[in-house]
Motif scaffolding. Structure first.
Motif, PDB file in Angstrom:
ATOM      1  N   LEU A  30       0.877  -1.179   0.000  1.00  0.00           N
ATOM      2  CA  LEU A  30       0.000   0.000   0.000  1.00  0.00           C
ATOM      3  C   LEU A  30       0.907   1.219   0.000  1.00  0.00           C
ATOM      4  CD1 LEU A  30      -3.058   0.843   0.441  1.00  0.00           C
ATOM      5  CD2 LEU A  30      -2.422   1.145   2.825  1.00  0.00           C
ATOM      6  N   CYS A  70      -9.055   8.042   4.028  1.00  0.00           N
ATOM      7  CA  CYS A  70      -8.566   8.166   2.651  1.00  0.00           C
ATOM      8  C   CYS A  70      -8.036   6.831   2.133  1.00  0.00           C
ATOM      9  CB  CYS A  70      -7.457   9.214   2.567  1.00  0.00           C
ATOM     10  SG  CYS A  70      -8.056  10.881   2.795  1.00  0.00           S
ATOM     11  N   LEU A  71      -7.515   6.020   3.046  1.00  0.00           N
ATOM     12  CA  LEU A  71      -6.943   4.746   2.622  1.00  0.00           C
ATOM     13  C   LEU A  71      -8.020   3.689   2.392  1.00  0.00           C
ATOM     14  CD1 LEU A  71      -3.828   4.436   4.983  1.00  0.00           C
ATOM     15  CD2 LEU A  71      -3.911   5.217   2.616  1.00  0.00           C
ATOM     16  N   THR A  72      -9.250   3.969   2.827  1.00  0.00           N
ATOM     17  CA  THR A  72     -10.294   2.961   2.677  1.00  0.00           C
ATOM     18  C   THR A  72     -11.400   3.412   1.732  1.00  0.00           C
ATOM     19  OG1 THR A  72     -11.298   3.842   4.663  1.00  0.00           O
ATOM     20  CG2 THR A  72      -9.975   1.858   4.918  1.00  0.00           C
ATOM     21  N   ALA A  96       0.869   5.555  -0.143  1.00  0.00           N
ATOM     22  CA  ALA A  96       0.200   6.853  -0.254  1.00  0.00           C
ATOM     23  C   ALA A  96       1.226   7.837  -0.756  1.00  0.00           C
ATOM     24  CB  ALA A  96      -0.321   7.295   1.110  1.00  0.00           C
ATOM     25  N   VAL A 102      -3.450   7.114  -3.756  1.00  0.00           N
ATOM     26  CA  VAL A 102      -3.216   5.932  -2.935  1.00  0.00           C
ATOM     27  C   VAL A 102      -3.215   4.741  -3.879  1.00  0.00           C
ATOM     28  CG1 VAL A 102      -4.054   4.555  -1.028  1.00  0.00           C
ATOM     29  CG2 VAL A 102      -4.475   7.013  -1.051  1.00  0.00           C
TER      30      VAL A 102
END
Ligand SMILES: Nc1ncnc2c1ncn2[C@@H]1O[C@H](COP(=O)(O)OP(=O)(O)OP(=O)(O)O)[C@@H](O)[C@H]1O
Ligand SMILES: Nc1ncnc2c1ncn2[C@@H]1O[C@H](COP(=O)(O)OP(=O)(O)OP(=O)(O)O)[C@@H](O)[C@H]1O
Ligand SMILES: CC(C)C[C@H](N)C(=O)O
Ligand SMILES: [Mg+2]
Ligand SMILES: [Mg+2]
Lengths: 555, 388, 308, 240, 277
Positions: free
Chosen positions: E20, E64-66, E22, E76
């Protein structure tokens, strides 16, 4: 404490032996020999007096013998005694022109009602602190258990039949039907309450859980056997068929409201859509299309069309939530009524409705005609009843299967916390629309039956108040439960029928009944194991308080 | 009374009731929004039945009245009809009020050969089938009505308004219900045939009360009269609001507005209403009804359909009286009762009641009245002839 | 031109009446998240209260003078409405405070049916519409534009009353101690109790305030249209509910704006949109759906995500 | 004579008994802590004292007078303020409105004004943002506001339920310091904390609640030294 | 809980490609900048701690990550592909999370909560849900088995039939973790998993996270309990006012004066003592 209760029981018994009315009422003697005196006719105790006698004796017994759940049982009995005495006493007093009718008048005395009432109050007054409902853990052999279930369901059938026919068919010849019914209802309610308090009812519930397939089959058979009981008259078959239509619709609504938690205030439109589709395809002279298709095909088409509209109505759920959705569905309902009233597309007959939808007929047997099977003469309309019982059974199956699946869990998850559901990978959009679609399909099926059964399909049958009644049926029965919607629909549609006598006050009583039922059983009659806890005294406030908009903040 | 005797309490009348009781049912809205009509109907029928019992009109029997509420809903009406139909003592049924409820009750009663006489239904299809105007065909042999259907009343009004009152630019408004829409439809046909121009066609919501936007919509077309298809609860206020919006032209309506309440609620002097039958003043039978109703002391007024309900009930009583003179009433007598009703010729409160081959009243006597000095004053009574 | 103006005036008058009732919906919703379907009935009962007062209480000469009669009737109507609203809260809703969310909704519908039927059964003559005394200047002022644009005096009065009451209400809610308590309870009842606020009293006060507005609306309605009917509450109530949602339920400004929008859509939509008056209701609901799809929280509904 | 006296208190949610016969006392002007594992019933005890819950049995005396029959809003009037678990601010109201709600029962406008200033002096960030909606504040600022709100009623007894939950270490310390200052200025404090170390070092006296019962009690220092406490609540013996 | 690692050996650093990533993520709410130019990468089976003062933007970063929020700018990527903007699809792709304030389905049982988590990995169409055929029963059995395993894994087997709302607080947090694991994630985001827990329970949670990492899952943890964070994470990212202040191994971060100043302050033991006794 228990002495007081025993005294209450004794008073109740005494009450049943006393005369109840100083008058012979205008409409003839009050049923169950309200004027009977014990010494002149000791075995003439029938009807409500028999109920009171039984309650009184039981109260004495339970006051003296400790059994599990005794406090609750006595409470139920007390409530029963009070309710039965009040219904009958009040009725005699009102009809007989005042309190004199149930006390003393022109030298005649009739203290049955006040004495029984006092007995009931005594039983209640001595109520001790609550104790939990006892749980029975008996296990019998599997066949014995099935036999018990069979017996219970047959008893249920008899009870339902007796309830329906209690007081006889009201009408000019029988002025007391309403009162007798109410009294019977009170007695039956109290009896069931007492059984519940004793824990036996939950035990039977467990039995039926254990033998689910068997239980469901027997229940279905019992439902189909109703025409063979006293309730097997054309009238009751018609009423029962109408109830069935609403029950199937309510089950559909239960998917939307009970499972997915999407409040729908315009749901009856789907029933209407199904009915209009069927009417148009029935060959009725007034229909806009004028073709006639075989009924099974019509059912499918009605269901599909209703389903399509369901998906359309459901689509705003993608953006609109909570009570805002309620008004959107209400709006769709109103648009439907208005469009149907204006004969949209020439398909609804406008204000003239679509009359003359022909009765169903299959294998040369008209559904409206009397059915003769060998020696047995079944009432006219019984085939509609059978059809609708099957439709309702099918709807229940659909509901139960969907509930117990990935889809059903997703619906419940959405009801509980939509954001969390999405974060857990549930694609809430299509799934919510699917809820509307499934519900509408069931309503559409019911609508096809409705069109033929009622013969006239008019926009007037699908107004807001009907949606409200359906919603009330779902909530009253118990949201999200399979039998709840059926039970709720039955109550809300049988009660007005049995209360026809009070025609002027019918809607008033209906309104008051809604208020009272919610007051005393806000979680519905059948409570979903999952939702039971919701009544915890300190339940957290509802989660959707504000329109929480999923913050997709524009870049 | 006494608490010991449990004997029969049938009191009062000195008539011979040895053969038992016969039930006359009624299906009408007795709760909810239009209950005013339903309750008036109930009382009027009750009056007729009481009178019959008092006068021993049906020898050997006591008549009993059984009103059933239909809430103006077809499915409830069907239930009520089934309930009545399954009682062998039910001889006949008066009702319904709405044409839509009649459509679901009539087939059920027809199946049991139970006579149904409606005082209020005006939908042509009930007697003449779907193609009422062109290819009439009677759908229910047991169904009769004493109300003139829309094919009669609408055109009758049109003739007066266009020919006598000389109105040529007419705006029409209806309430979207069976009666109003049907009336307006037939009014428009005749008015246009007579050379008038329909300058605006609007609808009001069934439960609307503020009609100003409807009025503003027709104002610009400068009509010289407004024809309203609907009932007085909306028509009265509509008339008043017309004047207040500066559109001071007469409003005309059918029997649905020919009620004193219309004037109470805002009907203006100069408004017109058509009414079925000759004016009360000219008919002693009508006056007798009004007086008897008042004397009986019912809490609700008899409503616009009182006289016709009274007649409808008497049609049944009369036919029963003839029938039971020869043989006792059984379920099988129902068919003969239908035939007896078909042969009716009764001087009633609304005029002479007789039925044509469709079950429609042959009484095509109608009256146009106008509002004057706070009441409806008859202007002209006439017999309507179809002109094709 | 004059048609457009007349329809606008009509829309504003109708909308103002709806707005007055919508305020009651919005306040009750704002505080206990209950769609009080019976609120329309409170309005209806207010009108009948005023009617009873003028029929059975007020001597004739008082009624001749509108500046005596109108204030008296307004007070009378408000008193009746408040009594009904408070009783409703006390006996129907309060026992359900902690019940599942939909139970009180059904109760509300039950109360609505029961109130309407109770008036029908128990108020003499209420089975049909009853004439209502004209307790304000009768007739209309015709603006000399085109064909003339009639403005009923009562209509103008309704608009003025709405504006005055809405502004007063907004100030009250924003700045008074009770107003602050109302907002506190609407957000978190338990915590409000920790602040020393008695929720029972505040909720009753909310119902009472809504009752005042509904009672006033009932009288103005009767005075404007000259009659009352038992089902006015239901119909107007649905519109008012629509208006409250349109404006953002729980929001005072929203209720007013929503009411005006509903009124204008009905008047102008019936004139200019396809289908004419036959479809005017449809247009109201179409506008509602469209607005909610694009602004799911209504015009003034709160959007901010509340952090925990 | 103790200021708050809780005796044999039993509280249940439906069939679940969350508190089973707890007794403890709080002396005037003291900081007393309740510590214990999750679900021990600490929050339930505080909610019962402040009247949000009704006890099944047992008594609560404040200055010798029974509290447990009074409704919540009257208990506040007796001088008991409660800063609830999870802060529970009125998110859509401004800082100042939240504080004023804390003073809802008071009618002395000048007094309220001066108390507002006092709070703003205590927590300057609140003063700077007095017009902002509380809901948008960060966790720590919200916690200050919750404490400030509780103080606005000028309580004699301040109950704080996990004031440090979700707070950064700096904030935690600041809030605990404030608690001590309050005590020093005469307010009695009943503190519930998961951060047992901090709580015990601050407290005059403390009780350990487990499964709805009091299992241990002693001064803060005594409990800090108790091996059972160290093992269960201070994370002793586990690697870090 | 199976196979609890006894060791707290030095954490493995990045193995291979980040899973992952960002890059320059910024998030503005109106005038407020909650995140500005945040960049970091998460490797397979890595545990990253995310700390920072209240209101620093940690939860916002999770959102924001989900896919709950769409960043105002920046990107991302998950396994090199851009992240979908719908939380449900993000979960399908293998990112699961828990919430700062517990968001269980309160009226569902523990087992049902986990089954909802299983939703994305089940292959029942609406039709098969309706008909309950053989394939349906197979997939139900599989899911039930998996749910039982996961409840066992987080130590909640005995609560399987209990309604989520009736569980003690700490167990609710654990149930949230089980529910998230049921989605078969590659990345697990935990928002303050030990808030409101005492030292013992916190330690149990730490061991649980280790066990999760052993399944090959990467974890990002937000927490204010510094002892917990520094004893758990391979790397720590410090967020202050929406910006990454420092990132590195726990030891480095803990000693960094900027972190001490902005976040840690003086050690808690120095808060003053009581008077009684
Ligand atoms: N509203 C409720 N309904 C049912 N049970 C509840 C409710 N609130 C709390 N409980 C139960 O009561 C018990 C005590 O809970 P309480 O919140 O008082 O504990 P606590 O000591 O404050 O724990 P924590 O440290 O987690 O805050 C727990 O078992 C909890 O599950
Ligand atoms: N939806 C939103 N609308 C407006 N502002 C928001 C929104 N969400 C977060 N914020 C703001 O963004 C900032 C960061 O919030 P966030 O919740 O990410 O903080 P956090 O680091 O998780 O803090 P904590 O440790 O207190 O949980 C805060 O100032 C908050 O007010
Ligand atoms: C209003 C009545 C005169 C007619 C009735 N509504 C009908 O449907 O025929
Ligand atoms: Mg707690
Ligand atoms: Mg956070």
């Amino acid at each position: 404490m228990n002495a007081l209760r025993a005294a209450g029981g004794v008073l109740t018994i005494v009450g049943t032996g006393l005369p109840w009315a100083t008058f012979v009422l205008n409409g003839g003697p009050y049923p169950a020999k309200a004027t009977l005196e014990f010494f002149t006719e000791p075995f003439g105790v029938v009807g409500y007096r028999l109920h009171l006698l039984v309650f009184g004796v039981l109260a004495v017994v339970f006051a003296l013998v400790a059994v599990p759940g005794r406090d609750r049982i006595l409470r139920a009995l007390g409530v029963g005694v009070v309710a039965v005495s009040v219904v009958n006493g009040l009725w005699i007093a009102v009809e007989g022109g005042g309190l004199g009718a149930v006390t003393m008048s022109e030298g005649d005395v009739a203290f049955g009602a006040p004495v029984a009432l006092a007995g009931g109050i005594l039983i209640l007054a001595a109520r001790a602190a609550g104790e939990p409902v006892p749980q029975w853990r008996w296990r019998l052999g599997p066949w014995w258990e099935r036999l018990v279930l069979l017996g219970v369901f047959v008893l249920l059938l008899i009870l339902v039949s007796a309830l329906l026919t209690s007081g006889g068919q009201s009408g000019a010849a029988n002025g007391y039907a309403g009162a007798v019914f109410l009294s019977f209802l009170a007695a039956a309610g109290a009896g069931i309450g007492a059984l519940h308090a004793s824990g036996l009812l939950s035990w039977v519930g467990e039995l039926s859980e254990r033998h689910r397939g068997f239980g469901v089959g027997v229940l279905l058979l019992c439902a189909l056997a109703l025409p063979l009981t006293d309730a097997g008259t054309e009238y009751w078959m018609t009423v029962a068929a109408n109830i069935g239509v609403y029950a199937a619709t309510a089950i559909g609504l239960n998917i939307v409201v009970g499972l997915a938690g999407l409040l729908d205030l315009g749901y009856v439109a789907f029933l209407g859509i199904g009915a209009f589709v069927a009417a148009n395809l029935s060959g009725a002279a007034a229909s806009g299309i004028g073709i006639e298709l075989p009924f099974p095909l019509v059912m499918v088409i009605s269901a599909v069309v209703a389903g399509i509209f369901g998906a359309i109505v459901g689509s705003p759920t993608l953006r609109v939530r909570g009570d805002y959705l309620a008004i959107v569905t209400l709006a769709f309902g109103e648009i439907f009524v208005r469009a149907a009233q204006n004969d949209i597309g020439g398909l609804t007959g406008g204000s003239n409705a679509i009359p003359g939808v022909p009765p169903l007929s299959m294998f040369g047997q008209g559904f409206d005609d009397q059915l003769v099977v060998g020696e047995v003469r079944l009432p006219p309309g019984v085939l509609y009843y059978v059809l609708i019982v099957l439709v309702v059974a099918g709807a229940m199956l659909v509901f139960a299967n969907l509930k117990d699946s990935r889809l059903g869990r997703a619906w419940i998850a959405i009801r509980e916390d939509e954001d969390a559901a999405r974060a857990m990978g549930v694609r809430t959009g299509p799934i919510k629309i699917l809820a509307f679609l499934a519900g509408a399909v069931l309503a559409g099926l019911a609508g096809a039956c409705f069109a033929h059964k009622t013969a006239t399909v008019s926009y007037e049958s699908f107004r807001f108040i009907e949606s409200v009644t359906l919603l009330a049926a779902v909530i009253l029965g118990g949201m999200g439960t399979v039998p709840g919607a059926v039970l709720g629909a039955s109550i809300l549609f049988v009660l007005p029928e049995k209360l026809r006598e009070f025609s002027d006050y019918r809607l008033l009583l209906f309104g008051i009944a809604l208020i009272l039922i919610m007051r005393f059983r806000p979680q519905g009659l059948v409570s979903d194991a999952h939702r039971r806890a919701e009544l915890a005294p300190d339940a957290e406030p509802a989660t959707v308080v504000l329109p929480v908009v999923t913050a997709k903040v524009a870049p | 009374g006494t608490n010991r005797s449990e004997g029969d309490a049938a009191g009062g009348s000195s008539c011979d009731t040895s053969k038992g009781t016969l039930v006359i049912g009624m299906i009408a809205p007795m709760s909810g929004g239009v209950s005013a009509f339903g309750l008036g109907m109930r009382n009027s029928a009750d009056l007729a039945i009481d009178q019959a019992n008092e006068n021993c009109t049906v020898p050997g029997y006591r008549l009993v009245f059984q009103p059933e509420d239909d809430q103006s809903l077809p499915q409830i009406a069907a239930q009520a009809a089934t309930k009545l139909a399954s009682d062998p003592n039910v001889a006949a049924v008066v009702g319904t009020y709405n044409s839509s409820t009649a459509q679901s009750a009539a087939p059920i009663l027809a199946q049991r050969s139970i006579v149904q006489v409606s005082p209020a239904n005006t939908g042509p299809a009930l007697t003449r089938g779907e193609k009422a105007a062109t290819q009439p065909r009677r759908p229910f042999p047991t169904y009769f009505r004493v109300a003139a259907n829309d094919l009669v009343q609408g055109p009758f009004g049109a003739r007066y308004l266009v020919q006598e009152a000389g109105k040529k630019k007419i705006a029409v408004i209806d309430d979207g219900k069976t009666y109003g829409v049907g009336l307006v439809e037939n009014f428009v046909k005749e008015a246009e045939r007579l050379g008038a121009r329909i300058v605006a066609r609007e609808k009001v919501g069934e439960k609307d009360t503020d009609f100003s936007s409807t009025i503003a919509a027709i104002r610009s077309s400068r009509p010289d009269a407004v024809y309203y298809g609907g009932e007085y609860p909306a028509a009265g206020p509509l008339s008043r609001q017309l004047a207040e919006a500066g559109l001071d032209v007469p409003l005309m309506g059918g029997d649905g507005i020919a009620d004193p309440q219309y004037i109470e609620l805002g009907g203006r002097p100069g408004d017109f209403a058509t009414n079925i039958g000759a004016p009360v003043e000219s008919l002693s039978s009508a006056r007798a009804f009004v007086d008897a109703y008042a004397a009986a002391g019912y809490p609700e007024p008899s409503s616009a359909y009182g006289p016709m309900t009274f007649d409808a009930t008497n049609v049944i009583i009369g036919a029963l009286a003839g029938l039971v003179r020869n043989s006792p009433f059984e379920e099988s007598s129902r068919q003969r009762l239908v035939e007896a009703v078909q042969r009716t010729n009764l001087p009633g409160a609304s005029g002479t009641v007789a039925f044509d081959e469709f079950g429609d009243t042959t009484n095509k006597v109608l009256t146009v009245s106008t509002v004057k000095d706070g009441e409806f004053e008859p202007l002209e009574t006439g017999v309507f002839e179809q002109s094709n | 031109m004059s048609t457009l103006l007349s329809q606008t005036v009509n829309g504003l008058v109708l909308g103002s009446l709806i707005g007055l009732i919508a305020l009651g919906y919005t306040m009750v919703y704002g505080i206990i998240q209950l769609i009080n379907f019976a609120h329309g009935e409170v309005f209806m009962v207010g009108a009948y209260g005023g009617l009873a007062m003028s029929t059975y209480l007020l001597p004739g000469f008082v009624q001749q003078q509108w500046y005596f009669a109108l204030p008296l009737l307004l007070v009378g109507g408000a008193v009746v409405s408040v009594a009904v609203a408070v009783a409703m809260e006390r006996f129907a809703y309060r026992p359900l405070r902690d019940a599942p969310r939909l139970a009180p909704l059904i109760t509300a519908l039950g109360v609505s049916v029961a109130l309407q039927e109770a008036v029908r059964v128990f108020y003499p003559g209420a089975i049909s519409p009853l004439p209502f005394p004209r307790v304000f200047v009768e007739g209309a002022y015709v603006l000399p534009i085109g064909d003339g644009v009639p403005v009923r005096y009562t209509g103008a009065l309704i608009i003025v009353v709405l504006v005055v009451l809405a502004v007063a209400l907004q100030r009250f809610i924003d700045h008074s101690r009770l107003g602050r308590a109302m907002r506190a309870i609407s957000q978190d009842r338990d915590t409000a109790r920790l602040m020393g606020i008695d929720p029972d009293r505040v909720i009753v006060a909310t119902f009472a305030l809504g009752g005042v507005l509904a009672g006033v609306a009932g009288i103005l309605y009767g005075a404007d249209l000259g009659f009352v009917n038992i089902d006015i509450g239901f119909q107007t109530g649905i519109f008012a509910f629509t208006a409250a949602v349109l404006g953002g339920i729980g929001n005072i400004r929203g209720a007013v704006v929503g009411g005006l929008v509903v009124g204008l859509v009905k008047a102008l939509g019936g004139q200019y949109l396809p289908g004419g008056t036959a479809y005017d209701y449809v247009w109201i609901f179409v506008v509602l759906i469209a607005v909610l799809v694009f602004r799911p929280q209504g015009f003034f509904g709160e959007t901010e995500r509340v952090r925990a | 004579m103790s200021f708050l006296e809780v005796s044999d208190l039993t509280v249940a949610y439906g069939a679940i008994q969350a508190v089973r016969g707890v007794s403890f006392v709080v002396g005037r002007g003291e900081i007393v802590s309740l510590i214990g594992s999750n679900g021990a019933g600490k929050t339930t005890i505080l909610r019962t004292i402040s009247g949000l819950l009704r006890p099944v049995s047992g008594g609560i005396l404040l200055d010798g007078e029974p509290l447990h029959r009074l409704p919540a809003h009257e208990i506040l009037a007796r001088g008991v303020a409660h800063s609830p678990e999870g802060r529970r601010l009125f998110a859509r109201m401004t800082v100042e409105e939240n504080l004023r709600l804390g003073a809802y029962t008071r009618r002395d406008e000048p007094g309220i004004k001066s108390d507002l200033e006092r709070i703003y002096a205590l927590f300057p960030v609140l003063g700077e943002r007095r017009g902002d909606k509380a809901g948008l504040f960060s966790g720590g600022e919200q916690q200050m506001l919750a404490i400030g709100r509780a103080l606005m009623s000028r309580p004699q007894l301040l109950m704080l339920d996990e004031p440090s939950m979700g707070l950064s270490p700096i904030m935690t310390r600041k809030i605990l310091e404030t608690v001590r200052e309050l005590r020093d200025s005469g307010t009695t404090v009943l503190l519930v904390e998961q951060n047992a170390l901090a709580a015990l070092s601050l407290s005059d006296f403390a009780y350990v609640i487990d499964l709805g019962r009091t299992t241990l009690s002693g001064t803060g220092a005594q409990l800090l030294a108790d091996p059972r406490v160290r093992a269960a609540y201070l994370g002793d013996g586990v690697a870090s | 809980m199976p196979e609890r690692p006894k060791d707290d050996l030095g954490p493995p650093l990045v193995h291979g490609e980040p899973i992952l990533r960002a890059a320059g993520v910024s998030m503005r709410f109106g005038g407020l900048t909650a995140l500005s130019e945040v960049s970091f990468a998460l490797a397979r089976a890595e545990i990253i701690g995310l700390i920072g003062p209240n209101g620093a933007g940690k939860t916002t970063l999770f959102n924001c990550l989900t896919g709950l929020y769409t960043p105002t700018s920046g990107s991302v990527t998950l396994r090199g592909l851009p992240l979908p903007q719908d939380p449900a699809r993000v979960t399908e792709r293998g990112v699961a999370r828990t919430f700062q304030n517990i968001r269980l389905f309160p009226s569902m049982t523990a087992q049902e909560n986990v089954l909802v988590g299983r939703h994305v990995r089940m292959k029942q169409g609406p039709l098969s849900s309706l008909l309950h055929g053989r394939a349906f029963r197979r997939s139900e059995a599989e899911a039930a088995g998996r749910a039982a395993e996961l409840l066992e894994f987080v130590g909640l087997s005995r609560f399987s039939e209990e309604l989520a709302r009736n569980l003690p607080y700490g167990d609710q947090r654990r149930l949230e973790i089980a529910r998230a694991l049921a989605t078969d994630p590659a990345v697990l985001l935990l928002d303050e998993p030990t808030a409101g827990m005492n030292a013992q329970e916190t330690e149990a949670t730490r061991q649980l996270v280790f066990a999760i990492r052993r399944l090959g899952i990467s974890v990002v943890v937000i927490e204010h309990d510094t002892k917990f964070i520094f004893g758990l994470c391979d790397r720590v990212v410090v967020l202050v006012r929406g910006e990454v202040l420092v990132q590195g191994r726990p030891g480095e971060v803990r000693g960094d004066p900027r972190v001490v100043e902005a976040y840690l302050g003086t050690p808690p033991e120095q808060v003053g003592g009581g008077r009684r006794g």
